[in-house]
Design a protein around this motif. Sequence first.
Motif, PDB file in Angstrom:
ATOM      1  N   SER A  99       0.809  -1.221   0.000  1.00  0.00           N
ATOM      2  CA  SER A  99       0.000   0.000   0.000  1.00  0.00           C
ATOM      3  C   SER A  99       0.842   1.271   0.000  1.00  0.00           C
ATOM      4  O   SER A  99       0.293   2.369  -0.110  1.00  0.00           O
ATOM      5  N   GLY A 100       2.156   1.170   0.186  1.00  0.00           N
ATOM      6  CA  GLY A 100       2.966   2.392   0.234  1.00  0.00           C
ATOM      7  C   GLY A 100       4.350   2.104   0.774  1.00  0.00           C
ATOM      8  O   GLY A 100       4.674   0.963   1.150  1.00  0.00           O
ATOM      9  N   GLY A 101       5.160   3.148   0.822  1.00  0.00           N
ATOM     10  CA  GLY A 101       6.531   2.997   1.260  1.00  0.00           C
ATOM     11  C   GLY A 101       6.627   2.432   2.668  1.00  0.00           C
ATOM     12  O   GLY A 101       7.461   1.555   2.956  1.00  0.00           O
ATOM     13  N   THR A 102       5.772   2.904   3.538  1.00  0.00           N
ATOM     14  CA  THR A 102       5.831   2.454   4.930  1.00  0.00           C
ATOM     15  C   THR A 102       5.582   0.952   5.020  1.00  0.00           C
ATOM     16  O   THR A 102       6.292   0.235   5.736  1.00  0.00           O
ATOM     17  N   GLU A 103       4.595   0.468   4.276  1.00  0.00           N
ATOM     18  CA  GLU A 103       4.304  -0.968   4.340  1.00  0.00           C
ATOM     19  C   GLU A 103       5.419  -1.790   3.681  1.00  0.00           C
ATOM     20  O   GLU A 103       5.791  -2.862   4.184  1.00  0.00           O
ATOM     21  N   SER A 104       5.985  -1.269   2.580  1.00  0.00           N
ATOM     22  CA  SER A 104       7.101  -1.986   1.941  1.00  0.00           C
ATOM     23  C   SER A 104       8.259  -2.115   2.936  1.00  0.00           C
ATOM     24  O   SER A 104       8.890  -3.175   3.052  1.00  0.00           O
ATOM     25  N   ILE A 105       8.534  -1.030   3.646  1.00  0.00           N
ATOM     26  CA  ILE A 105       9.638  -1.031   4.612  1.00  0.00           C
ATOM     27  C   ILE A 105       9.316  -1.952   5.787  1.00  0.00           C
ATOM     28  O   ILE A 105      10.162  -2.707   6.272  1.00  0.00           O
ATOM     29  N   MET A 106       8.068  -1.907   6.222  1.00  0.00           N
ATOM     30  CA  MET A 106       7.635  -2.789   7.319  1.00  0.00           C
ATOM     31  C   MET A 106       7.911  -4.259   6.945  1.00  0.00           C
ATOM     32  O   MET A 106       8.420  -5.034   7.756  1.00  0.00           O
ATOM     33  N   ALA A 130      17.438   8.575   7.055  1.00  0.00           N
ATOM     34  CA  ALA A 130      16.515   7.513   6.617  1.00  0.00           C
ATOM     35  C   ALA A 130      15.090   7.871   7.041  1.00  0.00           C
ATOM     36  O   ALA A 130      14.871   8.539   8.055  1.00  0.00           O
ATOM     37  N   HIS A 131      14.131   7.402   6.271  1.00  0.00           N
ATOM     38  CA  HIS A 131      12.726   7.758   6.527  1.00  0.00           C
ATOM     39  C   HIS A 131      12.239   7.171   7.863  1.00  0.00           C
ATOM     40  O   HIS A 131      12.628   6.047   8.234  1.00  0.00           O
ATOM     41  N   PRO A 132      11.371   7.898   8.573  1.00  0.00           N
ATOM     42  CA  PRO A 132      10.835   7.396   9.851  1.00  0.00           C
ATOM     43  C   PRO A 132      10.082   6.073   9.728  1.00  0.00           C
ATOM     44  O   PRO A 132       9.806   5.439  10.748  1.00  0.00           O
ATOM     45  N   ALA A 177      17.988   5.908  -1.604  1.00  0.00           N
ATOM     46  CA  ALA A 177      18.306   6.302  -2.979  1.00  0.00           C
ATOM     47  C   ALA A 177      17.100   6.985  -3.622  1.00  0.00           C
ATOM     48  O   ALA A 177      16.348   6.339  -4.333  1.00  0.00           O
ATOM     49  N   PRO A 178      16.930   8.277  -3.415  1.00  0.00           N
ATOM     50  CA  PRO A 178      17.687   9.114  -2.497  1.00  0.00           C
ATOM     51  C   PRO A 178      16.960   9.200  -1.161  1.00  0.00           C
ATOM     52  O   PRO A 178      15.834   8.748  -1.030  1.00  0.00           O
ATOM     53  N   SER A 179      17.632   9.847  -0.176  1.00  0.00           N
ATOM     54  CA  SER A 179      16.943  10.174   1.070  1.00  0.00           C
ATOM     55  C   SER A 179      16.012  11.343   0.776  1.00  0.00           C
ATOM     56  O   SER A 179      16.302  12.184  -0.085  1.00  0.00           O
ATOM     57  N   TYR A 180      14.883  11.373   1.472  1.00  0.00           N
ATOM     58  CA  TYR A 180      13.882  12.413   1.182  1.00  0.00           C
ATOM     59  C   TYR A 180      14.351  13.818   1.556  1.00  0.00           C
ATOM     60  O   TYR A 180      14.170  14.761   0.763  1.00  0.00           O
ATOM     61  N   PRO A 181      14.969  14.010   2.736  1.00  0.00           N
ATOM     62  CA  PRO A 181      15.194  15.397   3.180  1.00  0.00           C
ATOM     63  C   PRO A 181      16.009  16.254   2.216  1.00  0.00           C
ATOM     64  O   PRO A 181      15.636  17.393   1.952  1.00  0.00           O
ATOM     65  N   VAL A 204      17.722  -1.097   0.407  1.00  0.00           N
ATOM     66  CA  VAL A 204      17.813   0.217  -0.236  1.00  0.00           C
ATOM     67  C   VAL A 204      16.419   0.820  -0.283  1.00  0.00           C
ATOM     68  O   VAL A 204      15.501   0.245  -0.884  1.00  0.00           O
ATOM     69  N   ASP A 205      16.264   1.953   0.388  1.00  0.00           N
ATOM     70  CA  ASP A 205      14.989   2.647   0.347  1.00  0.00           C
ATOM     71  C   ASP A 205      14.963   3.537  -0.896  1.00  0.00           C
ATOM     72  O   ASP A 205      15.458   4.662  -0.893  1.00  0.00           O
ATOM     73  N   ALA A 206      14.397   2.967  -1.956  1.00  0.00           N
ATOM     74  CA  ALA A 206      14.240   3.723  -3.201  1.00  0.00           C
ATOM     75  C   ALA A 206      12.761   4.051  -3.392  1.00  0.00           C
ATOM     76  O   ALA A 206      12.260   4.086  -4.519  1.00  0.00           O
ATOM     77  N   CYS A 207      12.081   4.282  -2.249  1.00  0.00           N
ATOM     78  CA  CYS A 207      10.641   4.588  -2.316  1.00  0.00           C
ATOM     79  C   CYS A 207      10.396   5.761  -3.243  1.00  0.00           C
ATOM     80  O   CYS A 207       9.530   5.742  -4.096  1.00  0.00           O
ATOM     81  N   VAL A 208      11.211   6.801  -3.058  1.00  0.00           N
ATOM     82  CA  VAL A 208      10.978   8.003  -3.854  1.00  0.00           C
ATOM     83  C   VAL A 208      11.764   7.949  -5.159  1.00  0.00           C
ATOM     84  O   VAL A 208      11.336   8.491  -6.180  1.00  0.00           O
ATOM     85  N   GLY A 209      12.906   7.268  -5.166  1.00  0.00           N
ATOM     86  CA  GLY A 209      13.767   7.319  -6.352  1.00  0.00           C
ATOM     87  C   GLY A 209      13.698   6.125  -7.275  1.00  0.00           C
ATOM     88  O   GLY A 209      14.172   6.193  -8.412  1.00  0.00           O
ATOM     89  N   CYS A 238      10.185   0.547  -3.656  1.00  0.00           N
ATOM     90  CA  CYS A 238       9.976   1.511  -4.752  1.00  0.00           C
ATOM     91  C   CYS A 238       8.491   1.852  -4.800  1.00  0.00           C
ATOM     92  O   CYS A 238       7.655   0.978  -5.050  1.00  0.00           O
ATOM     93  N   ASP A 239       8.173   3.111  -4.552  1.00  0.00           N
ATOM     94  CA  ASP A 239       6.754   3.505  -4.519  1.00  0.00           C
ATOM     95  C   ASP A 239       6.267   3.921  -5.900  1.00  0.00           C
ATOM     96  O   ASP A 239       6.810   4.855  -6.495  1.00  0.00           O
ATOM     97  N   LEU A 240       5.219   3.253  -6.354  1.00  0.00           N
ATOM     98  CA  LEU A 240       4.637   3.673  -7.638  1.00  0.00           C
ATOM     99  C   LEU A 240       3.709   4.851  -7.449  1.00  0.00           C
ATOM    100  O   LEU A 240       3.380   5.544  -8.403  1.00  0.00           O
ATOM    101  N   HIS A 241       3.282   5.102  -6.202  1.00  0.00           N
ATOM    102  CA  HIS A 241       2.408   6.276  -6.008  1.00  0.00           C
ATOM    103  C   HIS A 241       3.219   7.570  -5.834  1.00  0.00           C
ATOM    104  O   HIS A 241       2.656   8.608  -5.532  1.00  0.00           O
ATOM    105  N   LYS A 242       4.527   7.472  -6.027  1.00  0.00           N
ATOM    106  CA  LYS A 242       5.344   8.695  -6.091  1.00  0.00           C
ATOM    107  C   LYS A 242       5.688   8.914  -7.578  1.00  0.00           C
ATOM    108  O   LYS A 242       4.824   9.300  -8.336  1.00  0.00           O
ATOM    109  N   PHE A 243       6.940   8.617  -7.995  1.00  0.00           N
ATOM    110  CA  PHE A 243       7.291   8.943  -9.382  1.00  0.00           C
ATOM    111  C   PHE A 243       6.773   7.930 -10.408  1.00  0.00           C
ATOM    112  O   PHE A 243       7.046   8.064 -11.593  1.00  0.00           O
TER     113      PHE A 243
HETATM  114  C1  LIG Z   1      12.571   7.793   1.017  1.00  0.00           C
HETATM  115  C2  LIG Z   1      11.181   7.482   1.514  1.00  0.00           C
HETATM  116  N1  LIG Z   1      10.936   6.321   2.137  1.00  0.00           N
HETATM  117  C3  LIG Z   1       9.728   6.007   2.604  1.00  0.00           C
HETATM  118  C4  LIG Z   1       8.659   6.868   2.473  1.00  0.00           C
HETATM  119  C5  LIG Z   1       7.320   6.503   3.058  1.00  0.00           C
HETATM  120  O1  LIG Z   1       6.368   6.341   2.039  1.00  0.00           O
HETATM  121  P1  LIG Z   1       4.808   6.337   2.295  1.00  0.00           P
HETATM  122  O2  LIG Z   1       4.414   7.721   2.691  1.00  0.00           O
HETATM  123  O3  LIG Z   1       4.261   5.916   0.962  1.00  0.00           O
HETATM  124  O4  LIG Z   1       4.502   5.342   3.352  1.00  0.00           O
HETATM  125  C6  LIG Z   1       8.869   8.097   1.836  1.00  0.00           C
HETATM  126  C7  LIG Z   1       7.790   9.066   1.713  1.00  0.00           C
HETATM  127  O5  LIG Z   1       7.976  10.195   1.312  1.00  0.00           O
HETATM  128  C8  LIG Z   1      10.161   8.417   1.337  1.00  0.00           C
HETATM  129  O6  LIG Z   1      10.419   9.572   0.735  1.00  0.00           O
END
Ligand SMILES: Cc1ncc(COP(=O)(O)O)c(C=O)c1O
Length: 483
Positions: A99-106, A130-132, A177-181, A204-209, A238-243
């Motif tokens: 459902s999203g980056g958080t669940e993929s990471i979980m 790294a993302h929370p 890849a990359p970090s969000y901040p 590798v957190d490539a959620c955004v990249g 890798c989040d498809l609901h981002k890029f």
């Molecule tokens: C690098 C990175 N990881 C994880 C996430 C979390 O993604 P989500 O908000 O889809 O759970 C984000 C969200 O911006 C992100 O930028």
Amino acid sequence: MTPGLTPGLPQTGRTTEDLLAELARMKEGDLPVRGGKVTAYVYDTGRPGVHEAAARAYAEMLEVNCLDPTAFPSIVEMEKQVVGAVADLLGGGHGVFTSGGTESIMLAVKAARDARPVAGRPRIVLPVTAHPAFHKAAHYLGLDVVPTPVDPETFRADPAAIAAAIDDDTVLVVASAPSYPQGVIDPVAEIAAAAARRGVLCHVDACVGGWLLPWLREAGAEVPAFDLSVPGVTSLSCDLHKFGYAPKGASVVLFADPALRRRAYYASAAWPGYTVINATVQSSRTAGPLGGAWATLQALGREGYLRLGRDTLEAARRLRRGVGAIPGLRVLGEPDSSLVSVAGSAEVDVFVLSDEARRRGWFLQPQLSYAGIPANLHITVTGATLDGVEELLKVIEDSALAARERGPVRLPEGLVEAVAGLDLESLDDAAFAGLAAAAGVSIGAGGEDGAAPEMATVNAVLDALPASVREAVLVRFLSVMYS
Ligand SMILES: Cc1ncc(COP(=O)(O)O)c(C=O)c1O
């Protein structure tokens, strides 16, 4: 309450037209999701037809339940196509649609925890950028987090610090890849090698990249290897609901081998009901986002993503150059992607600048100072940014000028100390809301008469507090907002 009347539930059913009219009214105060003026949260291709195709496919799959793939084989076929496309682009692997980056990471954290039993409490070593979602996964799944510093100039993770932090209880190491901040890519190859030397998994957190960097590379940007083809990388998100520009609820987590993916799955036969076998955290789950993501990939195709990549790259370059020329502002680091982080100065307060931009119809996301990184504004440049990039630069310039005239936020003396010293456990939500109002913050309300809300004071207070107090105050904020 009148007997038989439930607030929020009408006595008799209403017409679709009536409901949609009310929905439109409720959405009046929302930020616009199209048009590129909201530079976080939303991803617009600038091609309405693509979003229309996704919405129709989403609706078509809405009632299909991912709970049982044997009952709805369409979801297996669709998920194999979507996950297969992500794996093809990102070095192979075996995935799960989530459902999203958080669940993929979980799921990646759960797989690592279960794949590598340790004597003590399992640990995740990560850079402070790294993302929370990793902290959240650790909190939910019973792990500890070991944060490591990033380079103060480049904001990239420090592989030596990560290597030094790995111990016998470490089950996972993280690179972004990359970090969000600040939008920079961590040295993935060195971090993955350090993990592999100790027999530890590396995510590798490539959620955004993940669905952006390959297109930027093809469009001419220098992008180092960051995916599952890098030795030592064992999972990737890798989040498809981002890029990927898909509607929300769409991400993929890839595992280097099927045995590791099986560690992410969950099965339970410990009851007399139907068989529970889940690939994700949710059990009953709509297939709408899967349909939306599948349709978006099909509607854009390689050429569509490449064109969006080119536009994104061009817009990000113009934005970085333009911001660098505005007095009192500077871009933090050298972003490898299209996320740009803009710091202010003693004269230009970024929180005031953000409010000024909002008044002008643009949303620039405030980021609080942390771990030696100054407060800044985050701008996610997307394919739709290019058409409006000069307007965006003009808004930033005008807002910076206005922020300079207004001066930095001046907090009433003693306010920060008073908030830091609050015994939140002894305050109920109403008392907290009262205190906030006394400090000039009205929680849950937009601006007066639909005007943009002023957030500079709230951000300045939060910025002055230590992270643990920020967290406690934010939880309260949310609780009051929904009470
Ligand atoms: C690098 C990175 N990881 C994880 C996430 C979390 O993604 P989500 O908000 O889809 O759970 C984000 C969200 O911006 C992100 O930028």
